[in-house]
Enzyme design. Structure first.
Site, PDB file in Angstrom:
ATOM      1  N   ARG A  27       0.833  -1.211   0.000  1.00  0.00           N
ATOM      2  CA  ARG A  27       0.000   0.000   0.000  1.00  0.00           C
ATOM      3  C   ARG A  27       0.863   1.254   0.000  1.00  0.00           C
ATOM      4  NH1 ARG A  27      -2.596  -4.302   1.708  1.00  0.00           N
ATOM      5  NH2 ARG A  27      -4.889  -4.388   1.783  1.00  0.00           N
ATOM      6  N   ARG A 121      -5.377 -18.481  -9.189  1.00  0.00           N
ATOM      7  CA  ARG A 121      -6.232 -17.858  -8.152  1.00  0.00           C
ATOM      8  C   ARG A 121      -7.406 -17.072  -8.750  1.00  0.00           C
ATOM      9  NH1 ARG A 121      -2.295 -15.300  -3.731  1.00  0.00           N
ATOM     10  NH2 ARG A 121      -4.292 -15.085  -2.650  1.00  0.00           N
ATOM     11  N   GLN A 167      -8.082  -7.233  -0.119  1.00  0.00           N
ATOM     12  CA  GLN A 167      -7.554  -6.935  -1.455  1.00  0.00           C
ATOM     13  C   GLN A 167      -8.666  -6.389  -2.343  1.00  0.00           C
ATOM     14  OE1 GLN A 167      -5.874 -10.710  -2.589  1.00  0.00           O
ATOM     15  NE2 GLN A 167      -4.013 -10.366  -1.414  1.00  0.00           N
ATOM     16  N   ASP A 313      -4.183 -15.633   7.126  1.00  0.00           N
ATOM     17  CA  ASP A 313      -2.856 -16.058   6.642  1.00  0.00           C
ATOM     18  C   ASP A 313      -2.126 -16.933   7.643  1.00  0.00           C
ATOM     19  OD1 ASP A 313      -3.236 -14.688   4.289  1.00  0.00           O
ATOM     20  OD2 ASP A 313      -2.182 -12.887   4.966  1.00  0.00           O
ATOM     21  N   LYS A 340      -5.594 -19.526  -1.697  1.00  0.00           N
ATOM     22  CA  LYS A 340      -4.375 -18.769  -1.392  1.00  0.00           C
ATOM     23  C   LYS A 340      -3.238 -19.248  -2.310  1.00  0.00           C
ATOM     24  CE  LYS A 340      -6.276 -16.146   1.652  1.00  0.00           C
ATOM     25  NZ  LYS A 340      -6.437 -14.723   1.372  1.00  0.00           N
TER      26      LYS A 340
HETATM   27  C1  S3P Z   1      -3.986  -9.156   1.950  1.00  0.00           C
HETATM   28  C2  S3P Z   1      -5.240  -9.601   2.213  1.00  0.00           C
HETATM   29  C3  S3P Z   1      -5.579 -11.028   2.426  1.00  0.00           C
HETATM   30  C4  S3P Z   1      -4.336 -11.851   2.735  1.00  0.00           C
HETATM   31  C5  S3P Z   1      -3.200 -11.527   1.828  1.00  0.00           C
HETATM   32  C6  S3P Z   1      -2.828 -10.053   1.905  1.00  0.00           C
HETATM   33  C7  S3P Z   1      -3.794  -7.706   1.725  1.00  0.00           C
HETATM   34  O1  S3P Z   1      -6.174 -11.562   1.264  1.00  0.00           O
HETATM   35  O2  S3P Z   1      -4.633 -13.230   2.666  1.00  0.00           O
HETATM   36  O3  S3P Z   1      -2.053 -12.288   2.191  1.00  0.00           O
HETATM   37  O4  S3P Z   1      -2.637  -7.229   1.787  1.00  0.00           O
HETATM   38  O5  S3P Z   1      -4.781  -7.012   1.485  1.00  0.00           O
HETATM   39  P1  S3P Z   1      -7.726 -11.324   0.967  1.00  0.00           P
HETATM   40  O6  S3P Z   1      -7.947  -9.877   1.075  1.00  0.00           O
HETATM   41  O7  S3P Z   1      -7.967 -11.815  -0.429  1.00  0.00           O
HETATM   42  O8  S3P Z   1      -8.453 -12.148   1.979  1.00  0.00           O
END
Ligand code: S3P
Length: 432
Positions: A27, A121, A167, A313, A340
């Site tokens: 970010r 994915r 995400q 995670d 994942k």
């Molecule tokens: C993340 C969000 C999670 C996580 C990933 C990193 C992020 O995924 O599993 O390792 O940095 O926003 P999801 O938002 O798809 O659950």
């Protein structure tokens, strides 16, 4: 990378230095690249995933340069079309967040690709809501990468996500910054909120309305200096290693203390783990902690569906902890693990089976029958192939560091995705 064998040392002791958090690092680069002006990012993760974001941004015309301990990002509102594919490597965060940033830049066109794990994915979860804002994104017939995005003017929308995903939420918020009118996004359960914290600090008109996040279009102003706290997802491996090893004390001097990332710590404490967390100074709008963990006897617990987004995670390493606990642990509704870097539900079951621990999946639940202590696991040395999944590789390594049998991780390359120094750090903590 050659295989690496992890065996239990007589003692595990010392300080565990962490890299900057991976989620916040992505970010920091991406949001600073969208802001008009310059940001000094201090403590950026040197893992492979964040390097993928950095490389993609450079291809899009963003200037990113190292300056001593900082990485300096010169952002601009408009990027240029890359002349080659954007290679997101192993990083779902890069691919999904990038889509949200690109979709509303008219005239820009890019093709996003990834490695074999990322190409498997699901991407419709992000392309569909963005399409409802007017985005033009083409996917493979299976709903996966390669993805082609053609930037267009977007309009705001009222979106409800089927799965809690930081995400996807972030991609929508980034698209919303450029859309006509307000955009709302509601999640079934709250996921990590680093984006919301940072976007507000950068001047975005972002607020909670009736339990959803609502963003108005607008510019971002740069953070100036953006310090990144230690990665709590990496800290979880150190914590479980310390709790399960019979003679251990590990200290993590600084990690991000954001409650949306610490579900694993709350679960380990509930299981009887001897963890002491002390608050430290907040860093760039994120709380931080110092954590000390010591050898413990654990008891089983139930991880409820509500808790899952804050520890998604860390389920594989928590399952290793559950395998050493007294009693049967239930992880409820962890079906997201299938999507994942690998099918982590299947891989976690394979790892536990290899350790001689009974475990099963019941629908989307994971059930682990603990053996009471890591010393009760199978004594037969084993090899584990984690493929392209860094967290599975480190979970297997920790099992080797605390159990009676040596564990060989067949290919340790994937570990560099999030924690390139994992092996030398644990070699340094092991005492004979
Ligand atoms: C993340 C969000 C999670 C996580 C990933 C990193 C992020 O995924 O599993 O390792 O940095 O926003 P999801 O938002 O798809 O659950």
């Amino acid at each position: 990378m050659p295989p690496q064998t992890f065996a239990r040392p007589a003692r595990l002791h010392g300080q565990v230095p962490l890299l900057g958090d991976k989620s916040i690092s992505h970010r920091a680069l991406l949001f600073s690249a969208l802001a008009t002006g310059t940001t000094r990012v201090v403590g950026l993760s040197s893992g492979g995933d964040v390097a993928s974001t950095s490389r993609c941004l450079a291809q899009l015309g963003v200037t990113i340069a190292r300056d001593g301990e900082a990485v300096v990002v010169r952002g601009s509102r408009d990027w240029r079309s890359p002349d080659r594919d954007l290679d997101c490597g192993n990083s779902g965060t890069t691919m999904r967040l990038m889509l949200g940033a690109l979709a509303g830049q008219p005239g820009l066109q890019a093709r996003l690709v990834g490695d074999a794990s990322l190409t498997r994915r699901p991407m419709r979860r992000v392309s569909e809501p963005l399409s409802r804002m007017g985005a033009d994104i083409a996917l493979s017939p299976a709903g996966t990468a390669p993805l082609t995005v053609r930037g267009r003017p977007l309009h705001g929308a009222d979106l409800a996500l089927a799965v809690a995903s930081a995400q996807v939420k972030t991609a929508i918020l980034l698209a919303g910054l450029r859309a006509q009118g307000p955009t709302r996004v509601a999640e079934p359960l709250p996921s990590r909120d680093h984006s919301e914290r940072a976007l507000r600090a950068m001047g975005a008109a972002l607020q909670q309305v009736d339990g959803a996040w609502q963003i108005e279009p607008g510019e971002l102003r740069p953070m100036g200096e953006w310090r990144i706290p230690g990665d709590p997802s990496s800290a979880a491996f150190a914590a479980v290693a310390a709790l399960l090893h019979p003679n251990a004390e590990l200290q993590v001097p600084q990690l991000c203390g954001n409650p949306t990332r610490l579900g694993w710590l709350r679960v380990l404490e509930r299981m009887g783990g001897r963890c002491e967390a002390e608050d430290r100074e907040p860093v760039a709008g994120e709380p931080t902690l110092c954590l000390r963990c010591r050898s413990s006897s654990l008891r089983a617990t139930t991880v409820t569906a509500k808790e899952v987004p804050a520890l998604i995670d860390e389920v594989p390493i928590l399952a290793v902890a559950a395998a050493a606990a007294e009693g049967t642990t239930h992880f409820c509704e962890v079906g997201e693990l299938r999507h994942k870097e690998s099918d982590r539900l299947a891989e976690t079951l394979a790892l536990l089976k290899a350790l001689g621990v009974e475990a099963s999946s019941e629908g989307d639940d994971l059930v682990v029958c603990g053996r009471g202590a890591a010393s009760h696991w199978s004594r037969a040395a084993l090899a584990f192939d984690a493929g392209l999944d860094h967290r599975m590789a480190m979970s297997a390594a920790v099992a080797g560091l605390v159990g009676p049998a040596a564990v060989t991780v067949v290919d340790t390359q994937a570990i560099a995705t999030s924690w390139p120094d994992f092996i030398p750090i644990f070699q340094g903590l092991a005492q004979s």
